[in-house]
Design an enzyme around this catalytic site. Structure first.
Site, PDB file in Angstrom:
ATOM      1  N   TYR A 161       0.826  -1.219   0.000  1.00 46.25           N
ATOM      2  CA  TYR A 161       0.000   0.000   0.000  1.00 46.25           C
ATOM      3  C   TYR A 161       0.862   1.272   0.000  1.00 46.25           C
ATOM      4  O   TYR A 161       0.677   2.139  -0.872  1.00 46.25           O
ATOM      5  CB  TYR A 161      -0.963  -0.041   1.185  1.00 46.25           C
ATOM      6  CG  TYR A 161      -1.878   1.155   1.287  1.00 46.25           C
ATOM      7  CD1 TYR A 161      -3.012   1.262   0.489  1.00 46.25           C
ATOM      8  CD2 TYR A 161      -1.615   2.180   2.197  1.00 46.25           C
ATOM      9  CE1 TYR A 161      -3.859   2.367   0.588  1.00 46.25           C
ATOM     10  CE2 TYR A 161      -2.457   3.274   2.299  1.00 46.25           C
ATOM     11  CZ  TYR A 161      -3.571   3.362   1.494  1.00 46.25           C
ATOM     12  OH  TYR A 161      -4.393   4.464   1.604  1.00 46.25           O
ATOM     13  N   LYS A 165       1.183   4.139  -3.128  1.00 51.27           N
ATOM     14  CA  LYS A 165       0.881   5.565  -2.957  1.00 51.27           C
ATOM     15  C   LYS A 165       2.112   6.428  -3.253  1.00 51.27           C
ATOM     16  O   LYS A 165       1.967   7.573  -3.687  1.00 51.27           O
ATOM     17  CB  LYS A 165       0.325   5.827  -1.555  1.00 51.27           C
ATOM     18  CG  LYS A 165      -1.018   5.146  -1.290  1.00 51.27           C
ATOM     19  CD  LYS A 165      -2.120   5.676  -2.218  1.00 51.27           C
ATOM     20  CE  LYS A 165      -3.498   5.164  -1.828  1.00 51.27           C
ATOM     21  NZ  LYS A 165      -4.581   5.744  -2.665  1.00 51.27           N
TER      22      LYS A 165
HETATM   23  P1  NAP Z   1     -13.326   2.809   1.245  1.00 50.61           P
HETATM   24  O1  NAP Z   1     -14.445   3.312   2.104  1.00 50.61           O
HETATM   25  O2  NAP Z   1     -12.968   1.367   1.269  1.00 50.61           O
HETATM   26  O3  NAP Z   1     -13.650   3.257  -0.256  1.00 50.61           O
HETATM   27  C1  NAP Z   1     -12.870   2.823  -1.334  1.00 50.61           C
HETATM   28  C2  NAP Z   1     -13.644   3.058  -2.600  1.00 50.61           C
HETATM   29  O4  NAP Z   1     -12.836   2.601  -3.725  1.00 50.61           O
HETATM   30  C3  NAP Z   1     -14.944   2.240  -2.658  1.00 50.61           C
HETATM   31  O5  NAP Z   1     -15.951   2.993  -3.302  1.00 50.61           O
HETATM   32  C4  NAP Z   1     -14.555   1.044  -3.510  1.00 50.61           C
HETATM   33  O6  NAP Z   1     -15.649   0.440  -4.180  1.00 50.61           O
HETATM   34  C5  NAP Z   1     -13.643   1.748  -4.502  1.00 50.61           C
HETATM   35  N1  NAP Z   1     -12.870   0.803  -5.313  1.00 50.61           N
HETATM   36  C6  NAP Z   1     -12.054  -0.216  -4.913  1.00 50.61           C
HETATM   37  N2  NAP Z   1     -11.605  -0.882  -5.986  1.00 50.61           N
HETATM   38  C7  NAP Z   1     -12.149  -0.279  -7.079  1.00 50.61           C
HETATM   39  C8  NAP Z   1     -12.079  -0.515  -8.465  1.00 50.61           C
HETATM   40  N3  NAP Z   1     -11.375  -1.522  -8.987  1.00 50.61           N
HETATM   41  N4  NAP Z   1     -12.762   0.319  -9.311  1.00 50.61           N
HETATM   42  C9  NAP Z   1     -13.504   1.332  -8.824  1.00 50.61           C
HETATM   43  N5  NAP Z   1     -13.638   1.587  -7.519  1.00 50.61           N
HETATM   44  C10 NAP Z   1     -12.962   0.788  -6.661  1.00 50.61           C
HETATM   45  O7  NAP Z   1     -11.963   3.558   1.557  1.00 50.61           O
HETATM   46  P2  NAP Z   1     -11.576   5.116   1.751  1.00 50.61           P
HETATM   47  O8  NAP Z   1     -10.813   5.200   3.010  1.00 50.61           O
HETATM   48  O9  NAP Z   1     -12.739   5.995   1.529  1.00 50.61           O
HETATM   49  O10 NAP Z   1     -10.509   5.287   0.569  1.00 50.61           O
HETATM   50  C11 NAP Z   1     -10.573   6.284  -0.424  1.00 50.61           C
HETATM   51  C12 NAP Z   1      -9.166   6.675  -0.800  1.00 50.61           C
HETATM   52  O11 NAP Z   1      -8.533   7.312   0.309  1.00 50.61           O
HETATM   53  C13 NAP Z   1      -8.273   5.497  -1.180  1.00 50.61           C
HETATM   54  O12 NAP Z   1      -7.476   5.848  -2.304  1.00 50.61           O
HETATM   55  C14 NAP Z   1      -7.397   5.330   0.053  1.00 50.61           C
HETATM   56  O13 NAP Z   1      -6.151   4.715  -0.254  1.00 50.61           O
HETATM   57  C15 NAP Z   1      -7.244   6.757   0.495  1.00 50.61           C
HETATM   58  N6  NAP Z   1      -6.817   6.963   1.887  1.00 50.61           N
HETATM   59  C16 NAP Z   1      -7.602   6.522   2.902  1.00 50.61           C
HETATM   60  C17 NAP Z   1      -7.172   6.730   4.205  1.00 50.61           C
HETATM   61  C18 NAP Z   1      -7.986   6.270   5.400  1.00 50.61           C
HETATM   62  O14 NAP Z   1      -7.490   6.324   6.527  1.00 50.61           O
HETATM   63  N7  NAP Z   1      -9.228   5.795   5.194  1.00 50.61           N
HETATM   64  C19 NAP Z   1      -5.972   7.393   4.469  1.00 50.61           C
HETATM   65  C20 NAP Z   1      -5.204   7.839   3.406  1.00 50.61           C
HETATM   66  C21 NAP Z   1      -5.647   7.619   2.114  1.00 50.61           C
HETATM   67  P3  NAP Z   1     -16.474  -0.811  -3.526  1.00 50.61           P
HETATM   68  O15 NAP Z   1     -17.467  -0.218  -2.572  1.00 50.61           O
HETATM   69  O16 NAP Z   1     -17.105  -1.430  -4.737  1.00 50.61           O
HETATM   70  O17 NAP Z   1     -15.469  -1.694  -2.846  1.00 50.61           O
END
Ligand code: NAP
Length: 236
Positions: A161, A165
């Site tokens: 991961y 990034k």
């Molecule tokens: P999340 O709630 O798991 O949401 C992830 C989203 O990405 C979901 O809508 C998921 O769809 C979608 N996704 C996964 N694989 C995909 C694909 N092949 N095609 C299209 N959509 C896809 O996680 P989140 O925390 O909101 O993450 C959003 C972003 O923020 C990510 O890039 C993550 O790395 C980044 N981020 C998160 C955090 C944190 O602490 N949460 C911190 C830093 C960065 P499904 O519902 O169909 O699975």
């Protein structure tokens, strides 16, 4: 009128970003790999839904055609992401457990998926009067932080991961140089309670989406080629 597409917008940070940008007056496409989940999310938000799986060429091409037919695109938020080394909020894979398959799966979505979406939507963005791209990165992308024992992300043992990034950050720098008329930035939302980390994150999606929403609204005189969290620029 500003038209914005957010990948992975059916839940989590993408959904919250969509909610806020609809509130700011953008026409928002909720892009989701599951058409039903995307449609339900879009209905709740007063947004448009478009099916888009970032790992699938045909799906991404069809989404680009649909958005073009709908009038074009000004803002692309590359938010879709996965973290395969975390299961139910438990870190399961450090360097000792990492396999090439885990690395490949992670890069397929977080890196190759982002490039696939950028490549398909660039022609639309180039026709916009004020094109903007936000690449959702992570604090774990920072080589400076991850090699500093005092940094909050330093103890994180996963490899796939953070490496994906870090690639997102380099993609951001290189695309920003290639397209100086566009504002293209990488953002770190902070450790946020979402399904990505089994809801173990420390802050709300409202707080996490702050910097994504801000960078999606940056004007032509705003920064480009940068890496930011809600407090300001981050060390690469
Ligand atoms: P999340 O709630 O798991 O949401 C992830 C989203 O990405 C979901 O809508 C998921 O769809 C979608 N996704 C996964 N694989 C995909 C694909 N092949 N095609 C299209 N959509 C896809 O996680 P989140 O925390 O909101 O993450 C959003 C972003 O923020 C990510 O890039 C993550 O790395 C980044 N981020 C998160 C955090 C944190 O602490 N949460 C911190 C830093 C960065 P499904 O519902 O169909 O699975």
């Amino acid at each position: 009128m500003t038209t914005t597409l957010i990948t992975g917008a059916n839940k989590g940070l993408g959904f919250e970003t969509a909610r806020r940008l609809v509130g700011a007056g953008h026409t928002v496409y909720v892009a989701s790999r599951d058409a039903g989940r995307g449609r339900r999310a879009a209905e709740r938000l007063g947004a448009r839904a478009v099916p888009l799986d970032v790992t699938d060429d045909a799906s991404v091409a069809a989404a680009a055609r649909a958005v073009e037919a709908g009038g074009g695109l000004d803002v692309l938020v590359n938010n879709a992401g996965i973290q395969v080394e975390m299961v139910d909020g438990q870190e399961v894979a450090g360097a000792a457990e990492l396999t090439a398959e885990m690395m490949r799966r992670t890069f397929e979505t977080n890196v190759f998926g982002m490039v696939r979406v950028l490549h398909a939507f660039l022609p639309l963005l180039r026709r916009s009067g004020a094109p903007v791209v936000v690449n959702v990165s992570s604090g774990l992308a920072s080589l400076s932080r991850m090699s500093d024992p005092g940094s909050p992300g330093h103890p994180y043992p996963g490899v796939a991961y953070p490496a994906s990034k870090t690639a997102v950050n380099m993609i951001t720098v290189q695309y920003a140089k290639a397209f100086p008329r566009m504002r293209i930035n990488a953002v770190e939302p902070g450790f946020t309670r979402t399904d990505l980390n089994g809801n173990s994150g420390r802050q709300t999606v409202e707080r996490g989406a702050e910097i994504i929403v801000r960078m999606a609204q940056v004007g032509p005189d705003g920064p480009t080629g940068g890496y930011f969290d809600a407090e300001g620029p981050l060390a690469w």
